[in-house]
Write a protein that holds these residues in place. Structure first.
Motif, PDB file in Angstrom:
ATOM      1  N   LEU A  10      41.666  35.292  32.972  1.00  0.00           N
ATOM      2  CA  LEU A  10      42.249  36.218  33.940  1.00  0.00           C
ATOM      3  C   LEU A  10      41.120  36.933  34.673  1.00  0.00           C
ATOM      4  CD1 LEU A  10      44.664  37.807  35.120  1.00  0.00           C
ATOM      5  CD2 LEU A  10      44.451  39.370  33.164  1.00  0.00           C
ATOM      6  N   VAL A  11      41.192  36.915  35.992  1.00  0.00           N
ATOM      7  CA  VAL A  11      40.156  37.549  36.803  1.00  0.00           C
ATOM      8  C   VAL A  11      40.807  38.219  38.000  1.00  0.00           C
ATOM      9  CG1 VAL A  11      39.721  35.442  38.146  1.00  0.00           C
ATOM     10  CG2 VAL A  11      37.903  37.151  37.898  1.00  0.00           C
ATOM     11  N   GLN A  12      40.197  39.273  38.478  1.00  0.00           N
ATOM     12  CA  GLN A  12      40.712  39.947  39.664  1.00  0.00           C
ATOM     13  C   GLN A  12      40.325  39.184  40.928  1.00  0.00           C
ATOM     14  OE1 GLN A  12      39.281  44.022  39.486  1.00  0.00           O
ATOM     15  NE2 GLN A  12      41.186  44.681  38.513  1.00  0.00           N
ATOM     16  N   GLN A 120      43.815  27.386  31.905  1.00  0.00           N
ATOM     17  CA  GLN A 120      44.565  28.268  32.808  1.00  0.00           C
ATOM     18  C   GLN A 120      43.625  29.247  33.507  1.00  0.00           C
ATOM     19  OE1 GLN A 120      48.087  28.531  33.478  1.00  0.00           O
ATOM     20  NE2 GLN A 120      47.342  29.950  35.052  1.00  0.00           N
ATOM     21  N   VAL A 121      43.780  29.341  34.812  1.00  0.00           N
ATOM     22  CA  VAL A 121      43.081  30.345  35.614  1.00  0.00           C
ATOM     23  C   VAL A 121      44.139  31.212  36.278  1.00  0.00           C
ATOM     24  CG1 VAL A 121      41.620  30.753  37.616  1.00  0.00           C
ATOM     25  CG2 VAL A 121      41.051  28.917  35.995  1.00  0.00           C
ATOM     26  N   THR A 122      44.045  32.500  36.058  1.00  0.00           N
ATOM     27  CA  THR A 122      44.976  33.450  36.658  1.00  0.00           C
ATOM     28  C   THR A 122      44.177  34.488  37.441  1.00  0.00           C
ATOM     29  OG1 THR A 122      46.534  33.150  34.834  1.00  0.00           O
ATOM     30  CG2 THR A 122      46.841  35.089  36.239  1.00  0.00           C
ATOM     31  N   VAL A 123      44.509  34.617  38.722  1.00  0.00           N
ATOM     32  CA  VAL A 123      43.814  35.568  39.593  1.00  0.00           C
ATOM     33  C   VAL A 123      44.803  36.649  39.988  1.00  0.00           C
ATOM     34  CG1 VAL A 123      42.434  35.870  41.668  1.00  0.00           C
ATOM     35  CG2 VAL A 123      42.379  33.686  40.432  1.00  0.00           C
ATOM     36  N   SER A 124      44.492  37.870  39.603  1.00  0.00           N
ATOM     37  CA  SER A 124      45.386  38.984  39.908  1.00  0.00           C
ATOM     38  C   SER A 124      44.981  39.641  41.225  1.00  0.00           C
ATOM     39  CB  SER A 124      45.356  40.012  38.781  1.00  0.00           C
ATOM     40  OG  SER A 124      44.064  40.564  38.655  1.00  0.00           O
ATOM     41  N   SER A 125      45.978  40.169  41.911  1.00  0.00           N
ATOM     42  CA  SER A 125      45.710  40.803  43.218  1.00  0.00           C
ATOM     43  C   SER A 125      45.401  42.279  43.065  1.00  0.00           C
ATOM     44  CB  SER A 125      46.906  40.611  44.133  1.00  0.00           C
ATOM     45  OG  SER A 125      48.067  41.142  43.537  1.00  0.00           O
TER      46      SER A 125
END
Length: 125
Positions: A10-12, A120-125
Motif C-alpha cells: 500500500l502506497v500513497q 498486490q499494489v494498492t495506491v491510495s489517493s
C-alpha cells in the motif's frame, strides 16, 4: 522456470514501489521477461518487457517515464521500479517469462510461458 513476485503493498499517490520477480533455475539469461497487471473487473494489461540480456526494453504508453524494468541475470531477478504512482495503478502485478533464442521483447500475454503468482499494489489517493 518458477517465478516469485514480491514487493507489492500500500502506497500513497505519488509514491514509489519496486517489485521484484525471482526466477528459479540456472538459465535465467535465456528468458525474456515481462510485467503485467490486472485490476478488478479488467483484463490483464501489459506494462513492460525486457529482453534476455537487458539491452532492450519496451513499455506501454501509460507507464512510460514512470516505470522502469530492469534485470540482474546474476541474481535471476527482474525488477519493476514504479514511481509517481496513481490510484489507477492499483492492481495485481504479475511477472512472466518466455524462453528465447534471440533478443526480442514481447508485449502479448499469450507469448509468455510462465507466470508468477502476482503481488498486490494498492495506491491510495
Amino acid at each position: 522456470v518458477q517465478l516469485q513476485a514480491s514487493g507489492g503493498g500500500l502506497v500513497q499517490a505519488g509514491g514509489s514501489l519496486r517489485l521484484s520477480c525471482a526466477a528459479s533455475g540456472r538459465t535465467f539469461s535465456r528468458y525474456a521477461m515481462g510485467w503485467f497487471r490486472q485490476a478488478p473487473g479488467k483484463e490483464r494489461e501489459f506494462l513492460a518487457a525486457i529482453n534476455r540480456s537487458g539491452g532492450s526494453t519496451y513499455y506501454v504508453d501509460s507507464v512510460k517515464g514512470r516505470f522502469t524494468i530492469s534485470r540482474d541475470n546474476a541474481k535471476n531477478t527482474v525488477y519493476l521500479q514504479m514511481n509517481s504512482l496513481k490510484p489507477e495503478d492499483t492492481a495485481v502485478y504479475y511477472c512472466a517469462s518466455r524462453e528465447v533464442l534471440g533478443y526480442s521483447v514481447y508485449d502479448q500475454a499469450p507469448e509468455y510461458e510462465y507466470w508468477g503468482q502476482g503481488t498486490q499494489v494498492t495506491v491510495s489517493s
